[in-house]
Design a protein around this motif. Structure first.
Motif, PDB file in Angstrom:
ATOM      1  N   ILE A  63       0.832  -1.205   0.000  1.00  0.00           N
ATOM      2  CA  ILE A  63       0.000   0.000   0.000  1.00  0.00           C
ATOM      3  C   ILE A  63       0.867   1.254   0.000  1.00  0.00           C
ATOM      4  O   ILE A  63       0.560   2.240  -0.690  1.00  0.00           O
ATOM      5  N   SER A 243     -11.022  -3.376  -0.099  1.00  0.00           N
ATOM      6  CA  SER A 243     -10.439  -2.094  -0.510  1.00  0.00           C
ATOM      7  C   SER A 243      -9.676  -2.254  -1.819  1.00  0.00           C
ATOM      8  O   SER A 243      -9.807  -1.445  -2.743  1.00  0.00           O
ATOM      9  N   HIS A 244      -8.872  -3.319  -1.878  1.00  0.00           N
ATOM     10  CA  HIS A 244      -8.099  -3.562  -3.093  1.00  0.00           C
ATOM     11  C   HIS A 244      -9.016  -3.852  -4.271  1.00  0.00           C
ATOM     12  O   HIS A 244      -8.790  -3.360  -5.396  1.00  0.00           O
ATOM     13  N   TYR A 290      -8.413   3.111   1.008  1.00  0.00           N
ATOM     14  CA  TYR A 290      -7.461   2.302   1.762  1.00  0.00           C
ATOM     15  C   TYR A 290      -7.401   2.667   3.241  1.00  0.00           C
ATOM     16  O   TYR A 290      -6.998   1.853   4.062  1.00  0.00           O
TER      17      TYR A 290
END
Length: 312
Positions: A63, A243-244, A290
């Motif tokens: 991230i 989230s990804h 994120y």
């Protein structure tokens, strides 16, 4: 068209969007706000991960690098637009235009590779949890990030070199707000078929390759999650990659529309609108996705803020 007696063009004009003079200041403030928020939010994410030892995991290492790529990508794009609004000079030299093309597509390609790497990380964590810590070590995650950066920055070298060999004799107006491939190619006075094929292969290989790899990873993830008997267990497990998945959906939706198609079918006026999503809107919302959707990051961020406020 051959060169003939036409003189070579040494600079282009980035037409961008037609902005009413009265709204020019407002448009500049909007761009400045987007840029400041994008950079600041990503810096906060990187700083929070670095400050909190319990976030020193491969997922958050990825991230952080994703945030870094987004900052560089945005920096290669927005400041030039803001400078044009302030000075009224939207000219860009041919060399600077090729450089902007290289960096925008280089960081964009790196993002593609890293999204694929992150999907593989989630695949290992969910489908093979007992082997995750032994497979996804700090060294392996470092090599994967190095691969994403190297492959991404190397990928647009050939298209950029081919563009630099083209001859431009006018007109000078690029019907876009940055040096995108199709609008630049449209201004060439020489045969562009080889350049177009090269870039089309570049787009198909990277965008579709990374997208298919990511989708295969998520097919395995979803299959594994569905086999979990407990509804709470399914929700908790899948929440680690929502989230990804959200970022992947937004990014690839616009990127595939823009670059996985023949250049001859390009309509620049509509493409400028779509480009807004993957070049500015997506980097703007990625930090929110994120951070606000990730409980560990939110807890760590509150802890860092509390500690910082206590020291004041």
């Amino acid at each position: 068209m051959g060169r003939g007696n036409n003189s070579a063009v040494t600079e282009f004009i980035l037409v961008g969007f037609t902005v009413i003079p009265q709204l020019q200041t407002a448009f500049f403030i909007l761009l400045l706000s987007i840029y400041i928020f994008t950079v600041t939010a990503n810096v906060i994410i990187i700083s929070t991960v670095r400050a909190e030892p319990h976030l020193h995991k491969p997922m958050y290492f990825f991230i952080c690098n994703f945030s870094l790529m987004e900052m560089w990508y945005t920096t290669a794009l927005i400041p030039k637009m803001m400078a044009g609004l302030v000075t009224g000079n939207k000219a860009i030299s041919v060399q600077d235009c090729i450089a902007q093309f290289y960096f925008i597509f280089g960081f964009g390609a790196a993002v593609n590779f890293l999204l694929a790497v992150m999907s593989y990380d989630r695949y290992l964590a969910i489908c093979h949890p007992l082997h995750y810590t032994t497979v996804m070590t700090s060294r392996v995650s470092g090599y994967l990030v190095l691969f994403a950066w190297t492959a991404g920055l190397f990928a647009p070298v050939m298209p950029a070199v081919w563009i630099s060999t083209l001859y431009f004799c006018g007109p000078q107006d690029i019907d876009h707000f940055f040096c995108d491939f199709a609008p630049v190619l449209n201004l060439s006075c020489t045969d562009t078929s080889l350049v177009e094929v090269t870039f089309f292969m570049f787009s198909w290989t990277i965008i579709l390759g990374c997208f298919l790899f990511t989708m295969v990873s998520y097919a395995h993830i979803i299959s594994t999650v569905l086999r979990i008997k407990s509804p709470f267990g399914r929700q908790k497990t899948f929440s680690t990659c929502t989230s990804h998945l959200a970022v992947v959906s937004i990014y690839y939706g616009s990127a595939i529309f823009m670059y996985v198609r023949p250049t001859s079918r390009t309509t620049f006026s509509w493409d400028k609108v779509v480009s807004i999503f993957y070049s500015m809107v997506t980097p703007l919302f990625n930090p929110i996705i994120y951070s606000l959707r990730n409980q560990e990051v939110k807890k760590a961020l509150r802890k860092v803020i509390t500690q910082h406020c206590g020291q004041i």
